[in-house]
Scaffold this motif. Sequence first.
Motif, short mmCIF file in Angstrom:
data_model
loop_
_atom_site.label_atom_id
_atom_site.label_comp_id
_atom_site.label_asym_id
_atom_site.label_seq_id
_atom_site.Cartn_x
_atom_site.Cartn_y
_atom_site.Cartn_z
N GLY A 1 -9.91 -4.38 -4.71
CA GLY A 1 -8.79 -4.10 -5.61
C GLY A 1 -7.72 -3.45 -4.77
O GLY A 1 -8.04 -2.74 -3.80
N HIS A 2 -6.46 -3.68 -5.08
CA HIS A 2 -5.44 -2.98 -4.28
C HIS A 2 -5.01 -1.69 -4.99
O HIS A 2 -4.93 -1.62 -6.20
CB HIS A 2 -4.27 -3.87 -3.87
N SER A 3 -4.77 -0.67 -4.16
CA SER A 3 -4.56 0.68 -4.68
C SER A 3 -3.09 1.01 -4.87
O SER A 3 -2.77 1.98 -5.54
CB SER A 3 -5.21 1.69 -3.73
N LEU B 1 -2.69 -3.28 -15.25
CA LEU B 1 -3.14 -4.65 -14.99
C LEU B 1 -3.27 -4.88 -13.49
O LEU B 1 -4.26 -5.45 -13.02
CB LEU B 1 -2.14 -5.66 -15.57
N ASP B 2 -2.25 -4.49 -12.78
CA ASP B 2 -2.07 -4.89 -11.38
C ASP B 2 -2.06 -3.67 -10.48
O ASP B 2 -1.02 -3.08 -10.26
CB ASP B 2 -0.75 -5.68 -11.28
N ASP B 3 -3.19 -3.22 -9.91
CA ASP B 3 -4.45 -3.93 -9.90
C ASP B 3 -5.57 -2.93 -10.11
O ASP B 3 -6.69 -3.11 -9.67
CB ASP B 3 -4.56 -4.66 -8.55
N GLY C 1 -1.13 -1.34 0.34
CA GLY C 1 0.01 -2.15 0.77
C GLY C 1 0.06 -3.59 0.31
O GLY C 1 0.74 -4.40 0.93
N GLU C 2 -0.59 -3.92 -0.81
CA GLU C 2 -0.56 -5.34 -1.22
C GLU C 2 0.83 -5.77 -1.66
O GLU C 2 1.23 -6.90 -1.44
CB GLU C 2 -1.57 -5.59 -2.34
N GLU C 3 1.56 -4.83 -2.28
CA GLU C 3 2.86 -5.18 -2.87
C GLU C 3 3.96 -5.17 -1.82
O GLU C 3 4.84 -4.32 -1.80
CB GLU C 3 3.20 -4.21 -4.02
N GLY C 4 3.90 -6.11 -0.90
CA GLY C 4 4.98 -6.28 0.05
C GLY C 4 4.81 -5.54 1.37
O GLY C 4 5.73 -5.51 2.18
N ALA D 1 -11.23 -10.83 -5.92
CA ALA D 1 -10.00 -10.05 -5.82
C ALA D 1 -9.12 -10.40 -7.01
O ALA D 1 -9.57 -11.04 -7.96
CB ALA D 1 -9.30 -10.33 -4.49
N GLU D 2 -7.85 -9.99 -6.98
CA GLU D 2 -6.97 -10.26 -8.12
C GLU D 2 -6.51 -11.72 -8.12
O GLU D 2 -6.69 -12.44 -7.15
CB GLU D 2 -5.75 -9.35 -8.05
N GLY D 3 -5.91 -12.13 -9.20
CA GLY D 3 -5.31 -13.46 -9.22
C GLY D 3 -5.74 -14.33 -10.39
O GLY D 3 -5.12 -15.35 -10.67
ZN ZN Z 1 -1.51 -7.18 -7.52
#
Ligand code: ZN
Length: 464
Positions: free
Chosen positions: A94-96, A126-128, A160-163, A187-189
């Motif tokens: 999961g991304h933090s 929701l994310d994430d 750091g998933e968001e960019g 993972a997410e998606g």
């Molecule tokens: Zn996400």
Amino acid sequence: MLKGSGFFLALSFAVPAVCQQIDWSKVNDQAMRNYQSLVQIDSTTTEVGVAAFVKKTLEAEGIAVSIVAQDPAHPNVIARIKGNGSKKPLLIMGHSDTVKVDPTKWTFPPFSAARNGGYVYGRGTLDDKSNLFAAMMTMVLLKRTNASMDRDVILVSEAGEEGNSRVGIGYLVAGHFPEIEAEACLAEGGGVIRRGGVARYATIQTMEKRPAGAKLVAQGPSGHGSRPTRQNAIAHLGQAVAKVAFWDPPMRFNDTTRTYFEKLAQVSDPEDAQRLKDLFDPEKSAAAREWLAVHEPGTYSMLHTSISPNIIQGGFQSNVAPSEATATLDIRALPDEDMPAFYDLMRKVIDDPQVEVVPNAGRGRPAGVPISITSDTYKAIEAAFQKVYGVMALPLMGTGATDMSQLRPRGVQCYGVGAARDDEDILKGFGAHSDQERMPEDSVAKHLAFFWNAVTTIAGAKFQ
Ligand SMILES: [Zn+2]
């Protein structure tokens, strides 16, 4: 958060041996508290707080945790529960981090995790943080039940998933791959789509489009604004932008999208179902595509490589005709797209010697690698959605990019999953990355049940 017996029965059917050992009402109370705690930690600029919380929660159960960071402000958390090693590990991620917020837009403060009217509100609900809490609680339960497994289960809380994936998955794949190497990952998606509060179907992301891009550069004679010319650079750019933006690029299916559209037709209302079937009929396909382009742009984007003009620049003074104008295009390519050929096609569509198509270098995401939709892992995920929500799962090609794109080329079979969310919330402004964000409250217990179900099946978990 255990309500009614349906969920409990569904779960006990899936993993009968565990139900005597796990007090789900207590677990779900703890799951809700942990989920809210994660949302309450603002991780828009640093993941330090979330990493510390995940570490503390896992260590309290006796699970060893390591924190690895390229940048101390963006730590990643890795933890592993050992199996017998007869199969390669399963990675659950999961991304933090979350995207930023404008606090003035929120009815309930963005890091309140307020519960109201059957929803939990907050950035990351929701994310994430939904996947992160479910992965974390699954580790807790695997440890508590002392599950014996065919494979290790590895948790990664990634930064750091968001960019800013350089400090997250990019760093992990480059510098810590042996610690996260796995046969499969969750993972997410994907997720469960609810309409009118009822779960309709689930999606499992098995591939994703690749961010590409291009600039359109128009040239023309500069001169006095009082004597307009037919060669005006901005006018030619405008025409070219309109041509590519309203163009219907060639449609092409792959295993995932073909299955997606066929199954989506099965769970759709008759009128929508007919339209989806029409996509496959050469006589009716164009009309069906045009309807989707207008009404369901996300679905339309799955049919082909898409083009969105997102930045336009040209001119500097109102009485001066500029000699150059540019438009920046966001192009999302089908995983197997031949980009040089696609750019050539765009040149034909534009058909203007004054306008040049200049391809961008990629944005750092590797080319897509499709993942099996018939593997045991896929079937386990499909079965878990069916057991917990009673719905069919559809393989999904994501139109956006995720961190799975870094793992798949390294041989990790990544599947995108997710909690149940209301389809209507996207237009109401409560979706991921929206001004506000929320998740149905009962998704907390159900998502944990789904995760537990999928992970224990994939890992071949057995309990005394
Ligand atoms: Zn996400």
